[in-house]
Motif scaffolding. Sequence first.
Motif, short mmCIF file in Angstrom:
data_model
loop_
_atom_site.label_atom_id
_atom_site.label_comp_id
_atom_site.label_asym_id
_atom_site.label_seq_id
_atom_site.Cartn_x
_atom_site.Cartn_y
_atom_site.Cartn_z
N ASP A 283 -12.08 -40.79 -62.06
CA ASP A 283 -12.65 -40.91 -60.73
C ASP A 283 -12.91 -39.54 -60.14
O ASP A 283 -12.12 -38.61 -60.34
CB ASP A 283 -11.66 -41.65 -59.81
CG ASP A 283 -11.67 -43.16 -60.05
OD1 ASP A 283 -12.55 -43.62 -60.81
OD2 ASP A 283 -10.81 -43.85 -59.49
N ALA A 285 -12.65 -38.02 -56.92
CA ALA A 285 -12.14 -38.27 -55.56
C ALA A 285 -11.89 -36.96 -54.84
O ALA A 285 -11.95 -35.92 -55.43
CB ALA A 285 -10.86 -39.08 -55.60
N LYS B 14 -10.20 -51.39 -54.34
CA LYS B 14 -9.78 -50.18 -55.05
C LYS B 14 -8.31 -49.94 -54.75
O LYS B 14 -7.91 -49.76 -53.60
CB LYS B 14 -10.60 -48.96 -54.59
CG LYS B 14 -10.19 -47.67 -55.28
CD LYS B 14 -10.53 -47.69 -56.77
CE LYS B 14 -10.03 -46.44 -57.47
NZ LYS B 14 -10.42 -46.41 -58.90
N THR B 47 -13.79 -44.22 -49.56
CA THR B 47 -13.53 -44.84 -50.86
C THR B 47 -14.61 -45.85 -51.20
O THR B 47 -15.11 -45.88 -52.33
CB THR B 47 -12.15 -45.51 -50.83
OG1 THR B 47 -11.17 -44.55 -50.42
CG2 THR B 47 -11.77 -46.04 -52.20
N ILE B 56 -16.32 -43.30 -58.16
CA ILE B 56 -15.07 -43.88 -58.59
C ILE B 56 -15.31 -45.33 -58.99
O ILE B 56 -16.24 -45.97 -58.53
CB ILE B 56 -13.95 -43.78 -57.53
CG1 ILE B 56 -14.30 -44.58 -56.28
CG2 ILE B 56 -13.69 -42.34 -57.15
CD1 ILE B 56 -13.25 -44.47 -55.21
#
Lengths: 285, 302
Positions: A283, A285, B14, B47, B56
């Motif tokens: 990911d 992030a 998530k 997110t 992601i």
Amino acid sequence: MPSVVDVSRAELFKLVRRPAAWTLLAAAALLSQVFGYLIPYLSFAGDGSGPIEGASKQAILASTLPDQIVASTLGGFPVFAGALALVFGALVLGSEYGWGTVKTVLTQRPGRTTVLAGQAVALGASVAVGVLVLFVLGAVSSTAIALGQGESTAFPSVLDLLGGYGAGVAIMLMWAGLGGMLGVVLRGVALPIGLGVVWVLGVENLIAGVASSVLTALRPLRDVMPGINAGSLASAVMPTRPPGLESPPGVNSDVADGRALLTVACYVVVCLAVALWTYRRRDVA
Amino acid sequence: MTAETVVEIRDLTKRYDTVTAVDQVSLSVRRGEVYGFLGPNGAGKTTTLRMLLGLIRPTSGSLTVLGRQPGEAGVLARIGSMIEGPAFYPFLSGRANLEVVARYAGTGSARIDETLETVDLTSRGGDRFSTYSLGMKQRLGVAAALLKDPDLVVLDEPTNGLDPAGMRDMRALIRRLGDSGRTVILSSHMLGEVQQICDRVGVINAGRMVVESTVEELRGDSELVIRATPADVVRATVDQLAYVQSIRTLDDELRLRVDERHTGEVTRALVLAGVDVREVRRVDRQLEDVFFEITAKESSHA
Ligand SMILES: Nc1ncnc2c1ncn2[C@@H]1O[C@H](COP(=O)(O)OP(=O)(O)O)[C@@H](O)[C@H]1O
Ligand SMILES: [Mg+2]
């Protein structure tokens, strides 16, 4: 759709404008000149017996002449150029995390494999140029010394030069690859540089020292380590040294020539594979 | 999925080790609208937007953007984005940074001048990014998002850290993007901002979607703030006013839900009761208040 070539051109666009890249090249050039030419030349020209023990002044002078250019240039690779290449690799790939630009890049268009491959190509191309710069500077200095001292200005054969350059690029690619891989895996610059430099300058020498003296059981381990193989590869392409001169520090013949080249190549491939695997699946992030 | 839906999110989740950052979120964004994604810090806005861009991977749930999977090259080519602040190379000028982005986007440099002009950075385009103020950095981020001439623009809290003038300019810019027919997703923790710019809004709190509606529906009424002493007399006085819909205490203030036309009567009642009135004013309800009500409603349903 941007290709690997487009990505690497974008990366090179960044790199040529990046002061840190030029600083590293300048440091490599300076150290290479100082240890390859300036110190030997001063030892030759100065009075006294000179700092390089056991070697005649004539041998010291001979080591700075054009036909020794491969040895003079590669001689610094195990000691400092490898560490600098590792720092460079970590900077090129790890900085993106510190600046958060990974997300900027990955939200444009090319997929992750294309992005990382392009960055690796740019890294490799800059390393190849950097090694070329070191060789060219060496050619200039050695020719100047030869002319000044009335010695031969003959260079090694083209084949030997290419062999030396190729080995130099392979060694630097390995270190840059290790730095870049650590930059991706650890997502930063500081930790890869710290760990890498401790490894290159400390741990490897320690293991190599122990393995050749008190604990020979460690030799199989020693023989797969990057620095040892880099040193062996360097020695494989070096010409016979003038009589009385030892190999530069870190240059060794612990590992057979062919195996050293193979090991170095394996490190490059493994670094790429590990970096790519991590880059693709993690990911952002 | 109709042709008019640009983003369709269903039960998106998530989970990180200890927190569920996004918990079964569903929302949809229609073509051409300015969609406000509203929630306090830590609600899960960033997110969600990261998943929308393929940065992601969702733990579960489905997500389609422009009819395809997030992160595909063909989709990314049509989305311009700035997620969690502008991220550029500090040693490059603003213009050179856009050049890098254009190369990555495969758009060529033709639009660089135009986008710099759009965000009013033309005169500073040659200066290093590291010398930019926060507002200029945010604007460069928007310029980079516009380089592709995108159908969908995703801006994650683009007014964060801006001064009031910078916020006003940024809002006007976003409104213009919406008016030019692009679909815009704007995340924010400020209700006022979303009110001014957006057509529709989705509210998220603690990872869960609270409500999705038009701005008018969400906003409801404003409140009347009263600061007066002594507190017990004030309270007793307003308690007797039949047209006051609700009363709550906030620090040393009373906040009333009451029609604007009754403002004068409330003031008169207080003065006649002999209290010291220090302040009477109307405020738009704050996001916190909306949350408070909606979450309170939710838990009473449960
Ligand atoms: N990489 C991560 N690891 C663990 N927790 C995370 C991570 N990213 C976000 N979170 C958590 O998820 C929640 C939502 O964060 P975020 O989406 O950034 O909220 P917002 O953008 O609405 O402020 C927060 O509680 C945050 O701490
Ligand atoms: Mg956020």
